[in-house]
Design a protein around this motif. Structure first.
Motif, mmCIF file in Angstrom:
data_model
loop_
_atom_site.group_PDB
_atom_site.id
_atom_site.type_symbol
_atom_site.label_atom_id
_atom_site.label_comp_id
_atom_site.label_asym_id
_atom_site.label_seq_id
_atom_site.Cartn_x
_atom_site.Cartn_y
_atom_site.Cartn_z
ATOM 1 N N HIS A 67 -37.338 -39.562 10.568
ATOM 2 C CA HIS A 67 -37.758 -40.936 10.829
ATOM 3 C C HIS A 67 -37.176 -41.480 12.141
ATOM 4 O O HIS A 67 -37.111 -42.686 12.343
ATOM 5 N N ARG A 68 -36.802 -40.592 13.035
ATOM 6 C CA ARG A 68 -36.205 -40.983 14.307
ATOM 7 C C ARG A 68 -37.122 -41.917 15.107
ATOM 8 O O ARG A 68 -38.328 -41.722 15.164
ATOM 9 N N TYR A 69 -36.512 -42.942 15.694
ATOM 10 C CA TYR A 69 -37.201 -43.892 16.583
ATOM 11 C C TYR A 69 -38.423 -44.556 15.934
ATOM 12 O O TYR A 69 -39.454 -44.722 16.563
ATOM 13 N N GLN A 70 -38.277 -44.948 14.698
ATOM 14 C CA GLN A 70 -39.367 -45.663 14.022
ATOM 15 C C GLN A 70 -39.105 -47.165 13.953
ATOM 16 O O GLN A 70 -39.953 -47.916 13.485
ATOM 17 N N GLY A 71 -37.934 -47.596 14.412
ATOM 18 C CA GLY A 71 -37.604 -49.011 14.342
ATOM 19 C C GLY A 71 -37.484 -49.508 12.916
ATOM 20 O O GLY A 71 -37.787 -50.668 12.620
ATOM 21 N N LYS A 72 -37.001 -48.630 12.023
ATOM 22 C CA LYS A 72 -36.877 -48.965 10.610
ATOM 23 C C LYS A 72 -35.417 -49.266 10.251
ATOM 24 O O LYS A 72 -34.508 -49.019 11.043
ATOM 25 N N ARG A 73 -35.226 -49.782 9.058
ATOM 26 C CA ARG A 73 -33.865 -50.030 8.550
ATOM 27 C C ARG A 73 -33.581 -49.027 7.433
ATOM 28 O O ARG A 73 -34.325 -48.947 6.455
ATOM 29 N N ILE A 74 -32.506 -48.284 7.597
ATOM 30 C CA ILE A 74 -32.151 -47.212 6.669
ATOM 31 C C ILE A 74 -30.820 -47.543 6.008
ATOM 32 O O ILE A 74 -29.817 -47.790 6.690
ATOM 33 N N LEU A 75 -30.802 -47.541 4.684
ATOM 34 C CA LEU A 75 -29.595 -47.830 3.911
ATOM 35 C C LEU A 75 -29.116 -46.553 3.244
ATOM 36 O O LEU A 75 -29.857 -45.923 2.483
ATOM 37 N N ILE A 76 -27.876 -46.162 3.529
ATOM 38 C CA ILE A 76 -27.264 -44.977 2.919
ATOM 39 C C ILE A 76 -26.343 -45.445 1.798
ATOM 40 O O ILE A 76 -25.440 -46.248 2.029
ATOM 41 N N THR A 77 -26.590 -44.976 0.570
ATOM 42 C CA THR A 77 -25.814 -45.431 -0.583
ATOM 43 C C THR A 77 -25.085 -44.247 -1.214
ATOM 44 O O THR A 77 -25.716 -43.363 -1.802
ATOM 45 N N TYR A 78 -23.763 -44.253 -1.095
ATOM 46 C CA TYR A 78 -22.928 -43.185 -1.669
ATOM 47 C C TYR A 78 -21.645 -43.807 -2.206
ATOM 48 O O TYR A 78 -21.311 -44.957 -1.876
ATOM 49 N N GLY A 79 -20.928 -43.023 -3.008
ATOM 50 C CA GLY A 79 -19.607 -43.449 -3.436
ATOM 51 C C GLY A 79 -18.773 -43.833 -2.231
ATOM 52 O O GLY A 79 -18.829 -43.178 -1.179
ATOM 53 N N ALA A 80 -17.976 -44.908 -2.375
ATOM 54 C CA ALA A 80 -17.281 -45.490 -1.221
ATOM 55 C C ALA A 80 -16.346 -44.517 -0.524
ATOM 56 O O ALA A 80 -16.094 -44.650 0.673
ATOM 57 N N GLY A 81 -15.844 -43.524 -1.230
ATOM 58 C CA GLY A 81 -14.955 -42.555 -0.599
ATOM 59 C C GLY A 81 -15.626 -41.739 0.490
ATOM 60 O O GLY A 81 -14.974 -41.264 1.424
ATOM 61 N N HIS A 82 -16.937 -41.582 0.409
ATOM 62 C CA HIS A 82 -17.685 -40.816 1.421
ATOM 63 C C HIS A 82 -17.959 -41.637 2.678
ATOM 64 O O HIS A 82 -18.286 -41.071 3.726
ATOM 65 N N GLU B 74 -14.516 -31.425 2.510
ATOM 66 C CA GLU B 74 -15.246 -31.315 3.782
ATOM 67 C C GLU B 74 -16.600 -30.648 3.557
ATOM 68 O O GLU B 74 -17.614 -31.075 4.100
ATOM 69 N N ASN B 75 -16.593 -29.626 2.741
ATOM 70 C CA ASN B 75 -17.815 -28.858 2.531
ATOM 71 C C ASN B 75 -18.906 -29.666 1.829
ATOM 72 O O ASN B 75 -20.072 -29.587 2.200
ATOM 73 N N ILE B 76 -18.537 -30.446 0.819
ATOM 74 C CA ILE B 76 -19.562 -31.227 0.125
ATOM 75 C C ILE B 76 -20.076 -32.347 1.018
ATOM 76 O O ILE B 76 -21.259 -32.685 0.986
ATOM 77 N N ASN B 77 -19.196 -32.923 1.840
ATOM 78 C CA ASN B 77 -19.666 -33.946 2.770
ATOM 79 C C ASN B 77 -20.622 -33.362 3.804
ATOM 80 O O ASN B 77 -21.606 -34.015 4.186
ATOM 81 N N ILE B 78 -20.340 -32.157 4.255
ATOM 82 C CA ILE B 78 -21.257 -31.480 5.178
ATOM 83 C C ILE B 78 -22.610 -31.276 4.510
ATOM 84 O O ILE B 78 -23.667 -31.494 5.118
ATOM 85 N N ALA B 79 -22.594 -30.882 3.236
ATOM 86 C CA ALA B 79 -23.847 -30.666 2.505
ATOM 87 C C ALA B 79 -24.615 -31.980 2.334
ATOM 88 O O ALA B 79 -25.836 -32.020 2.530
ATOM 89 N N HIS B 80 -23.900 -33.052 1.969
ATOM 90 C CA HIS B 80 -24.548 -34.369 1.873
ATOM 91 C C HIS B 80 -25.149 -34.768 3.225
ATOM 92 O O HIS B 80 -26.316 -35.163 3.311
ATOM 93 N N TYR B 81 -24.318 -34.657 4.256
ATOM 94 C CA TYR B 81 -24.725 -35.176 5.559
ATOM 95 C C TYR B 81 -25.857 -34.351 6.171
ATOM 96 O O TYR B 81 -26.673 -34.882 6.928
ATOM 97 N N TRP B 82 -25.930 -33.081 5.834
ATOM 98 C CA TRP B 82 -27.033 -32.250 6.316
ATOM 99 C C TRP B 82 -28.357 -32.831 5.834
ATOM 100 O O TRP B 82 -29.327 -32.919 6.606
ATOM 101 N N ASN B 83 -28.404 -33.260 4.572
ATOM 102 C CA ASN B 83 -29.614 -33.884 4.040
ATOM 103 C C ASN B 83 -29.854 -35.264 4.647
ATOM 104 O O ASN B 83 -30.997 -35.659 4.895
ATOM 105 N N ILE B 84 -28.784 -36.008 4.887
ATOM 106 C CA ILE B 84 -28.906 -37.316 5.533
ATOM 107 C C ILE B 84 -29.480 -37.151 6.939
ATOM 108 O O ILE B 84 -30.391 -37.880 7.351
ATOM 109 N N GLU B 85 -28.962 -36.179 7.672
ATOM 110 C CA GLU B 85 -29.459 -35.943 9.030
ATOM 111 C C GLU B 85 -30.921 -35.524 9.039
ATOM 112 O O GLU B 85 -31.677 -35.912 9.941
#
Length: 266
Positions: free
Chosen positions: A223-238, A206-217
């Protein structure tokens, strides 16, 4: 009596001007607030070099078809400059952490030369955290007072593996991008999390996912409301963990991966 009438007309003109400006501002705000499209791509790391279908070439075709503006990667921010500088210098990756991921070494970095997207490092991983996690897990495994916990952890992982294999779709990119896949992964990962997350500190699931997701957020907010396409690439377990959090956001449109997989079938 004419003077008040003149004032009245002036006042009306001012009010109409204010209303018109506000309406224009609203239209402009509405124009600006175009939701970003977000996709989560589950990778299999070294498996891309050995699998017969979900190969690095498959990933190249898939990412080209997705055509993202930003790619959020499982690369720590403090390792990214070394990786990127090395790639710019001699078209190769020598940064040790990034080298572990064929999806970046053989796919994302090379594609950045021909496709216009920005690579954003978002991993919460640190070597200190990983070393501490490894040491603590070894200690738990060797502690006879924790035999029951370790047995439960191993059994949950074996259950996940058996269900995964029973599906007959090992490393099938279509299957990886389903809720069923996430549910199977959760059998092992949630047991691991419940037993050891607090004890493993920053290296807990849980803790490492929180750390990953904090950076993702942070990237999503930037880039909020830019009308862009964002691809998140991580190991499938995440992937399942991230999707549960992303579904809480109302400023993005989550896209299903399957239409993009369909589009690259030969």
């Amino acid at each position: 009596m004419r003077q008040p009438t003149i004032y009245f007309h002036i006042l009306c003109a001012l009010l109409l001007s204010i209303i018109s400006c506000k309406q224009a501002d609203k239209k402009e705000d509405a124009f600006k607030k175009v939701k970003n499209e977000v996709l989560v791509l589950g990778t299999i790391h070294g498996g891309h070099l050995t699998d017969s279908v979900y190969t690095t070439n498959y990933l190249k075709r898939l990412i080209k078809n997705i055509d993202p503006d930003y790619i959020l990667t499982e690369i720590p921010p403090n390792r990214f400059k070394a990786a990127y500088d090395g790639f710019k210098r001699d078209d190769s990756i020598s940064e040790p952490r990034t080298m572990r991921f064929p999806e970046y070494v053989d796919v994302v970095f090379p594609l950045s030369k021909t496709i216009d997207f920005e690579i954003i490092p978002t991993a919460g991983w640190t070597k200190i955290m990983a070393d501490e996690r490894g040491n603590k897990l070894r200690a738990i495994r060797q502690d006879i007072s924790r035999t029951a916990d370790w047995t439960a952890y191993v059994a949950a992982n074996e259950r996940t593996d058996s269900l995964y294999k029973a599906s007959g779709k090992v490393n099938d990119p279509y299957f990886i991008h389903t809720n069923t896949y996430d549910s199977i992964q959760d059998i092992g990962l949630q047991t691991y999390n419940e037993l050891f997350n607090e004890e493993l500190g920053l290296g807990g699931w849980e803790n490492i996912n929180i750390a990953h997701y904090w950076n993702i957020e942070k990237a999503l907010e930037k880039h909020r409301y830019q009308g862009k396409r964002i691809l998140i690439t991580y190991g499938a377990g995440h992937k399942g963990w991230f999707l549960r959090e992303l579904r809480k956001r109302d400023d993005i449109e989550l896209l299903d991966m399957h239409p993009f997989l369909d589009a690259i079938q030969e």
